[in-house]
Design a protein around this motif. Structure first.
Motif, mmCIF file in Angstrom:
data_model
loop_
_atom_site.group_PDB
_atom_site.id
_atom_site.type_symbol
_atom_site.label_atom_id
_atom_site.label_comp_id
_atom_site.label_asym_id
_atom_site.label_seq_id
_atom_site.Cartn_x
_atom_site.Cartn_y
_atom_site.Cartn_z
ATOM 1 N N THR A 36 -7.806 7.832 -2.013
ATOM 2 C CA THR A 36 -6.696 7.207 -2.603
ATOM 3 C C THR A 36 -6.792 5.939 -3.148
ATOM 4 O O THR A 36 -5.892 5.507 -3.638
ATOM 5 N N ALA A 76 2.512 1.831 -3.467
ATOM 6 C CA ALA A 76 1.430 2.485 -4.173
ATOM 7 C C ALA A 76 1.214 3.880 -4.054
ATOM 8 O O ALA A 76 1.060 4.705 -5.149
ATOM 9 N N LEU A 77 1.135 4.179 -2.876
ATOM 10 C CA LEU A 77 0.950 5.639 -2.472
ATOM 11 C C LEU A 77 1.779 6.436 -2.863
ATOM 12 O O LEU A 77 1.825 7.601 -2.881
ATOM 13 N N LEU A 78 3.252 5.902 -3.103
ATOM 14 C CA LEU A 78 4.226 6.821 -3.455
ATOM 15 C C LEU A 78 4.397 6.783 -5.163
ATOM 16 O O LEU A 78 5.302 7.245 -5.571
ATOM 17 N N GLY A 79 3.450 6.107 -5.853
ATOM 18 C CA GLY A 79 3.380 6.100 -7.201
ATOM 19 C C GLY A 79 4.373 4.847 -7.668
ATOM 20 O O GLY A 79 4.261 4.937 -8.806
ATOM 21 N N ILE A 80 4.463 3.864 -6.973
ATOM 22 C CA ILE A 80 5.032 2.659 -7.535
ATOM 23 C C ILE A 80 3.791 1.701 -8.015
ATOM 24 O O ILE A 80 2.991 1.609 -7.460
ATOM 25 N N PRO A 81 4.035 1.301 -9.474
ATOM 26 C CA PRO A 81 2.893 0.518 -10.049
ATOM 27 C C PRO A 81 3.045 -0.848 -9.403
ATOM 28 O O PRO A 81 3.714 -1.666 -10.214
ATOM 29 N N ALA A 112 -1.162 9.166 -7.211
ATOM 30 C CA ALA A 112 0.170 9.684 -6.624
ATOM 31 C C ALA A 112 0.978 10.468 -7.807
ATOM 32 O O ALA A 112 1.853 11.203 -7.559
ATOM 33 N N GLU A 142 0.918 -1.155 0.001
ATOM 34 C CA GLU A 142 0.112 -0.135 0.130
ATOM 35 C C GLU A 142 0.956 1.186 0.021
ATOM 36 O O GLU A 142 0.591 2.215 -0.912
ATOM 37 N N LEU A 147 -7.449 3.170 -2.039
ATOM 38 C CA LEU A 147 -6.674 1.891 -1.409
ATOM 39 C C LEU A 147 -8.080 1.040 -1.018
ATOM 40 O O LEU A 147 -7.665 -0.173 -1.111
ATOM 41 N N ARG A 153 -5.913 4.594 -10.464
ATOM 42 C CA ARG A 153 -5.595 3.712 -9.360
ATOM 43 C C ARG A 153 -4.593 4.494 -8.415
ATOM 44 O O ARG A 153 -4.218 5.518 -8.662
ATOM 45 N N THR A 154 -4.328 3.744 -7.151
ATOM 46 C CA THR A 154 -3.499 4.642 -6.383
ATOM 47 C C THR A 154 -2.318 5.265 -6.686
ATOM 48 O O THR A 154 -1.804 6.409 -6.641
ATOM 49 N N HIS A 155 -1.575 4.360 -7.739
ATOM 50 C CA HIS A 155 -0.109 4.900 -7.985
ATOM 51 C C HIS A 155 -0.377 5.853 -8.939
ATOM 52 O O HIS A 155 0.437 7.035 -9.111
#
Ligand SMILES: Nc1ncnc2c1ncn2[C@@H]1O[C@H](COP(=O)(O)OP(=O)(O)OP(=O)(O)O)[C@@H](O)[C@H]1O
Ligand SMILES: [Mg+2]
Lengths: 295, 242
Positions: free
Chosen positions: B57, A184-189, B82, A181, B59, B77-79
Motif C-alpha cells: 500500500t 491516505a489509505l482511504l484515498g485522501i491526498p 486507494a 496513514e 506506506l 502513492r497510497t491515496h
C-alpha cells in the motif's frame, strides 16, 4: 492600584488584542493538526497581511475592503508557495519534523528581509475601517476597529468550524490530523491537504494583521511578537479546536493588558511568558484538555 | 501458475523488498490474488507480514513491482492506490478516534465524491453487516469496544468500495466470538466476489475461509498452499519453524 475605569478599559483592550492572538493561534493549530508541523513563519503572515493591505491602500489607491480581501488572498498564495516550494519537498524526503520547523523559522527571517528590501523598514499604519469613534460608554472608550475585530473574528471562527465539521475537505483535514496513514489509505491526498492547511493558516494570519494594523502599526518586524503570542495562545488552548485557541488568545490578551496597568508596559512580555510556563507546568495539554479535539 | 494463467490476477506483487535501515524485513516477496479470491498470509510474529502489506500500500518504500488489474501501479502513492480500489484495514485499526462513527464512515467514502446515492447504499450495506454501528452512530470511535472498533474499521473500508480489501490481523485482541463474527463477515463479502488479502494469526478460521495461503517467515514466502491441502496444523508448524 489602578481605578475601576482603567481596569475595564484594559479589559476591553485586552479582548481586542487577544482576539488577534486567537486568530494567529488558530493558524498555528490548523497546520499543526494537519501535519505535526509548528509553523514558526506564522507571524510573518500577520505582518504581510498588514503590509500588503497598506501598500494596496496607499500605492494603488484601492478601498480598504478591497485591499483587505486582496491582501488576504495574496498572503494565502504565499502560504501555498512556501508549502509547495519548501515544506512539501522536505516532507516527501521524510525530513525530521524539527528540520521542517527550523525551515519555517528560516522562511520567517527570509521573508522579513525581502520585505525590508521591497517595502522598506519604516513602520506604517492606515485608518480604522470605519471612521469616527471611539464609542464612549461613560469613561470607557471603545474604538470602532474593535467591533471589526470582534465581528470578523467571530465570523471566521464560525466559518472555520462549519468548514471542518460539515464539508468533505474539512473532514478530510481533520482526518489527517488524527491519522495521516489511515487518511491516505482511504484515498485522501494528504499532501494536498497540507497545502490547504497552509493556505487557510496564512489567510487567518493575514486577516489578523489587516484587522489590527489600524490600532497599532505594522512593520517588517511585527511578525515575531505576534507569532510568539499566537503560539502561547495556541498552547493555552491545547493546540486543539478553533474556539479553544480563540479563548486562549483572549485569555492571554486580557492578562497582558492587565499586566500593563498593574506593573507597566515593560511587564507585558514577562507576564505572557510566565503564563506560558505556568500553563506548560500545570496544564501541559492546554487549559481545555480532555475536551474533544475536533475542528 | 496452472489454472491461474488464463485469468488476469487482481493483484500481482513481484520481487518486493523492503528495509528498515540495514535490516531487510522483506526479501523479494511475490504473491498474487485472483479476482474474487480470498488469500490468507500466515506467519509468526516479526515475519514481515505487516511490512509486506505496508509495502504493497506504499506506506513504506520498497523495491519490486506491483500490478493491479493488469496495470503497473508500482509508482502510485497510497491515496492513488486507494482511488483504484486497494483499501487496507491497518494493524491497530487506524480509526479517527476523536471522530464519530458517522464521520469515520463518511471519510471511508471520501474518494466517492460523485453521487450521494452511492454512499447511502454503501452505508446501508455496512449497517446490515454490522448493525451495532448503526446504534453507535454518534459515539466517538475511541469510546467503543475493541470489537466495535474493528467492525468500524472494516465498515469504513467497505465504504470506500474496495476492489481488493487488505486486512492486517483484524482479530488482534478480540474475544474469539467477536473475532469469528468479523472473519465470517469477510467470508460473506468474498462470496459476493470481493478479493481479500488477509494477514491472520488465528489460523483455523482464516484457513477455513481462504482459498489459498502464503506462509511468511523471516521476510520471505516459505510456502504457498491451497487450503484444502492443509490437513493438519502440524503441516503449518513445519513451515513456521524451518
Ligand atoms: N519501523 C520499524 N523499524 C525497524 N524495524 C522494524 C520496523 N517495523 C518492523 N520492523 C522489524 O521488521 C520485522 C518485520 O516486522 P513486521 O511488523 O512486518 O512483522 P509482522 O509479521 O507483522 O509481526 P506481528 O505478527 O508481530 O505483527 C521485525 O523484525 C521487526 O522488528
Ligand atoms: Mg504485524
Amino acid at each position: 492600584m489602578p481605578s475601576a475605569v482603567e481596569l475595564v478599559q484594559s479589559l476591553v483592550n485586552g479582548v481586542g488584542i487577544g482576539l488577534i492572538y486567537g486568530l494567529v493561534a488558530i493558524g498555528f493549530c490548523v497546520i499543526y493538526n494537519a501535519s505535526g508541523i509548528v509553523n514558526f513563519a506564522q507571524g510573518v503572515f500577520v505582518m504581510l497581511g498588514g503590509m500588503f493591505a497598506h501598500t494596496l491602500l496607499t500605492q494603488f489607491g484601492l478601498p480598504i475592503y478591497v485591499s483587505a480581501v486582496l491582501s488576504t488572498i495574496l498572503v494565502a498564495g504565499i502560504g501555498v508557495l512556501v508549502q509547495i516550494a519548501i515544506i512539501n519537498p522536505m516532507w516527501r524526503r521524510k525530513a525530521p519534523l524539527f528540520a521542517i520547523i527550523l525551515a519555517t523559522l528560516a522562511i520567517q527571517l527570509l521573508i522579513e528581509q525581502v520585505v525590508i528590501l521591497t517595502l522598506g523598514d519604516q513602520p506604517r499604519t492606515y485608518p480604522e475601517f470605519t471612521s469616527g469613534g471611539p464609542l464612549k460608554i461613560g469613561p470607557i472608550a471603545i474604538g470602532y476597529q474593535l467591533f471589526w475585530v470582534l465581528g470578523c473574528g467571530a465570523l471566521m471562527v464560525f466559518a472555520l468550524t462549519q468548514f471542518f465539521n460539515r464539508t468533505r475537505m474539512g473532514r478530510a483535514l481533520r482526518a489527517c490530523s488524527q491519522n495521516r496513514e489511515a487518511a491516505a489509505l482511504l484515498g485522501i491526498p494528504v499532501e494536498r491537504m497540507l497545502i490547504v492547511s497552509f493556505a487557510l493558516s496564512a489567510a487567518l494570519g493575514a486577516a489578523a494583521g489587516i484587522l489590527i494594523t489600524p490600532t497599532q502599526y505594522t512593520a517588517y518586524s511585527v511578525g515575531g511578537p505576534f507569532g510568539i503570542n499566537g503560539f502561547i495562545a495556541a498552547i493555552i488552548g491545547g493546540f486543539g479546536s478553533a474556539p479553544a485557541a480563540l479563548v486562549g488568545g483572549i485569555f492571554l490578551g486580557v492578562i497582558q493588558s492587565g499586566a500593563i496597568v498593574f506593573f507597566g508596559a515593560g511587564f507585558k512580555n514577562i507576564v505572557a511568558l510566565t503564563v506560558l510556563l505556568i500553563v506548560l507546568l500545570f496544564f501541559p495539554s492546554g487549559l481545555f484538555a480532555g475536551r474533544a479535539k475536533s475542528a | 501458475m496452472t489454472a491461474m494463467a488464463d485469468i488476469t490476477p487482481l493483484i500481482t506483487v513481484r520481487d518486493l523488498t523492503a528495509r528498515y535501515g540495514h535490516i531487510e524485513a522483506l526479501r523479494s516477496t511475490a504473491l498474487h490474488v485472483a479476482p474474487g479470491e480470498f488469500v490468507t498470509i500466515l506467519g509468526p510474529n516479526g515475519a514481515g507480514k505487516t511490512t509486506l502489506l505496508r509495502a504493497i500500500t506504499r506506506l513504506i518504500a520498497s523495491t519490486g513491482q506491483i500490478v493491479f488489474n493488469g496495470r503497473d501501479v508500482t509508482h502510485l502513492r497510497t491515496h492513488e492506490l486507494a482511488g483504484l480500489g486497494i483499501i487496507m484495514v491497518q494493524e491497530g485499526r487506524g480509526l479517527f478516534g476523536d471522530m464519530s462513527v458517522r464521520e469515520n464512515l463518511q471519510l471511508g467514502a471520501y474518494k466517492l465524491s460523485g453521487p450521494q446515492a452511492h454512499s447511502e447504499r454503501q452505508l446501508e450495506k455496512v449497517f446490515s453487516l454490522f448493525p451495532r454501528l448503526r446504534e453507535r452512530i454518534d459515539q466517538t470511535a475511541s469510546s467503543m469496544s475493541g470489537g466495535e472498533q474493528q467492525m468500524l474499521a472494516v465498515g469504513r473500508a467497505l465504504m470506500a468500495d474496495p476492489k481488493l480489501l487488505i486486512l492486517d490481523e483484524p482479530s488482534l485482541g478480540l474475544a474469539p466470538r467477536v473475532a469469528s463474527e468479523i472473519l465470517s463477515t469477510l467470508g460473506a463479502l468474498n462470496k459476493e466476489g470481493l478479493g481479500i488479502l488477509l494477514v491472520e494469526q488465528k489460523a483455523p478460521l482464516a484457513l477455513k475461509l481462504a482459498q489459498r495461503v502464503y506462509i511468511l517467515a523471516s521476510g520471505s514466502v516459505r510456502a504457498e498452499l491451497p487450503t484444502q491441502e492443509i490437513e493438519s496444523h502440524h503441516d503449518l508448524a513445519r513451515y513456521y519453524f524451518t
